[in-house]
Design an enzyme around this catalytic site. Structure first.
Site, PDB file in Angstrom:
ATOM      1  N   HIS A   1     -25.665 -14.447  85.504  1.00 37.32           N
ATOM      2  CA  HIS A   1     -25.571 -12.999  85.333  1.00 37.32           C
ATOM      3  C   HIS A   1     -24.810 -12.685  84.063  1.00 37.32           C
ATOM      4  O   HIS A   1     -24.341 -13.595  83.368  1.00 37.32           O
ATOM      5  CB  HIS A   1     -24.950 -12.326  86.554  1.00 37.32           C
TER       6      HIS A   1
ATOM      7  N   HIS B   1     -21.947 -11.041  83.242  1.00 34.52           N
ATOM      8  CA  HIS B   1     -20.502 -10.852  83.093  1.00 34.52           C
ATOM      9  C   HIS B   1     -19.920 -11.845  82.082  1.00 34.52           C
ATOM     10  O   HIS B   1     -20.282 -13.019  82.064  1.00 34.52           O
ATOM     11  CB  HIS B   1     -19.801 -10.983  84.442  1.00 34.52           C
TER      12      HIS B   1
ATOM     13  N   ASP C   1     -17.186 -13.469  81.821  1.00 32.78           N
ATOM     14  CA  ASP C   1     -16.541 -14.708  82.252  1.00 32.78           C
ATOM     15  C   ASP C   1     -17.556 -15.765  82.686  1.00 32.78           C
ATOM     16  O   ASP C   1     -17.175 -16.867  83.084  1.00 32.78           O
ATOM     17  CB  ASP C   1     -15.518 -14.443  83.359  1.00 32.78           C
ATOM     18  N   HIS C   2     -18.836 -15.436  82.566  1.00 31.11           N
ATOM     19  CA  HIS C   2     -19.891 -16.405  82.855  1.00 31.11           C
ATOM     20  C   HIS C   2     -20.760 -16.715  81.638  1.00 31.11           C
ATOM     21  O   HIS C   2     -21.530 -17.672  81.685  1.00 31.11           O
ATOM     22  CB  HIS C   2     -20.776 -15.904  84.003  1.00 31.11           C
TER      23      HIS C   2
ATOM     24  N   HIS D   1     -24.247  -8.502  93.524  1.00 32.27           N
ATOM     25  CA  HIS D   1     -23.062  -8.534  92.658  1.00 32.27           C
ATOM     26  C   HIS D   1     -23.396  -7.817  91.356  1.00 32.27           C
ATOM     27  O   HIS D   1     -22.641  -6.954  90.892  1.00 32.27           O
ATOM     28  CB  HIS D   1     -22.654  -9.984  92.417  1.00 32.27           C
TER      29      HIS D   1
ATOM     30  N   ASP E   1     -21.657 -15.652  91.161  1.00 31.92           N
ATOM     31  CA  ASP E   1     -20.706 -14.851  91.934  1.00 31.92           C
ATOM     32  C   ASP E   1     -21.362 -14.201  93.153  1.00 31.92           C
ATOM     33  O   ASP E   1     -20.864 -13.182  93.652  1.00 31.92           O
ATOM     34  CB  ASP E   1     -20.084 -13.766  91.053  1.00 31.92           C
TER      35      ASP E   1
ATOM     36  N   HIS F   1     -16.267 -19.432  90.896  1.00 35.95           N
ATOM     37  CA  HIS F   1     -14.806 -19.291  90.879  1.00 35.95           C
ATOM     38  C   HIS F   1     -14.160 -20.151  91.955  1.00 35.95           C
ATOM     39  O   HIS F   1     -14.772 -20.455  92.981  1.00 35.95           O
ATOM     40  CB  HIS F   1     -14.400 -17.834  91.138  1.00 35.95           C
TER      41      HIS F   1
END
Length: 252
Positions: free
Chosen positions: A50, A52, A54-55, A107, A124, A162
């Protein structure tokens, strides 16, 4: 082949599958991938679940190092550097492996998971003993996505984005305090973290026995949800929604 979690940022994992022709999943930071490359890792492709940061924020730096590296990502304009789009149901041939794409919106609206040789990279959407927040979906959609993953073989290895297992365990125990499988999983996770080890991957079979968000048809979980709703859940999706709302404000 067992996937390798590469710790990144505060509590993320970048996943690497293979060594000389590795699939790199969700590089929120390039640093752990470059460090692994110094030890022999040779990336063959990047898979993104996805949009985001942090990915996927590490992708530009990785492409500077390996300009020809394919980047597979969901259809989403917020991921501009994809060389191939991951469409639900597709079976892609990537670095000599079949990569099955599973759409799991909730998400985010375009979130996908990847199934590769019995290993599930779920970003996530599904966490060990928990699930992701619903930033762009509703309870019915997220529950349906989780049910798609729950239908995979029990031996599937779940690779989440995570390291949230201990925090999720506290909530899971609040929901289902009499679950012996959950007590064992929590003790295992505590020992793993005390030893400096990741709690992942974990088998889907374990999650089906312990993760309340996958257990919305179980009497004990429904009773816990009913206490929050003030009435018995009218559907498994309503049960899920009650649990997710509870978890959003939960403090261990």
């Amino acid at each position: 082949m067992r996937p390798t979690p590469l710790p990144a940022l505060q509590d993320n994992y970048v996943w690497a599958m293979g060594a000389d022709r590795a699939l790199v999943v969700d590089p929120g930071s390039a640093e752990p991938v470059l460090a692994a490359a110094s030890r022999g890792l040779v990336p063959a492709a990047i898979l993104l679940t996805h949009h985001h940061g942090d990915h996927c924020a590490g992708v530009p730096e990785l492409l500077e190092r390996w300009p020809a590296l394919p980047v597979i990502a969901p259809e989403d304009p917020r991921i501009p550097y994809a060389s191939e789009r991951a469409v639900d149901g597709a079976r892609l041939q990537v670095a000599g492996r079949e990569v099955r794409v599973i759409a799991v919106p909730g998400h985010t609206s375009s979130h996908v998971a990847y199934l590769v040789d019995g290993v599930l990279f779920c970003g996530d959407t599904l966490f060990s003993l928990g699930c992701g927040r619903m930033f762009e979906g509703d309870a019915e959609q997220m529950h349906a996505s989780l049910q798609r993953l729950a239908g995979l073989p029990g031996e599937t290895l779940v690779c989440c984005g995570h390291e949230y297992t201990l925090a999720n365990a506290a909530f899971a125990v609040a929901v289902e305090p009499g679950n012996p499988a959950l007590a064992r999983r929590r003790a295992e996770a505590v020992a793993q973290r005390q030893a400096g080890e990741p709690t992942l991957p974990v088998t889907l079979a374990s999650e089906l026995q312990t993760n309340p968000f996958l257990r919305c048809a179980e009497a004990a979980v429904r009773e816990a949800a009913a206490a929050r709703l003030g009435h018995a859940p009218r559907s498994d999706a309503e049960c899920f929604g009650a649990l997710r709302a509870w978890k959003d404000g939960f403090a261990a």
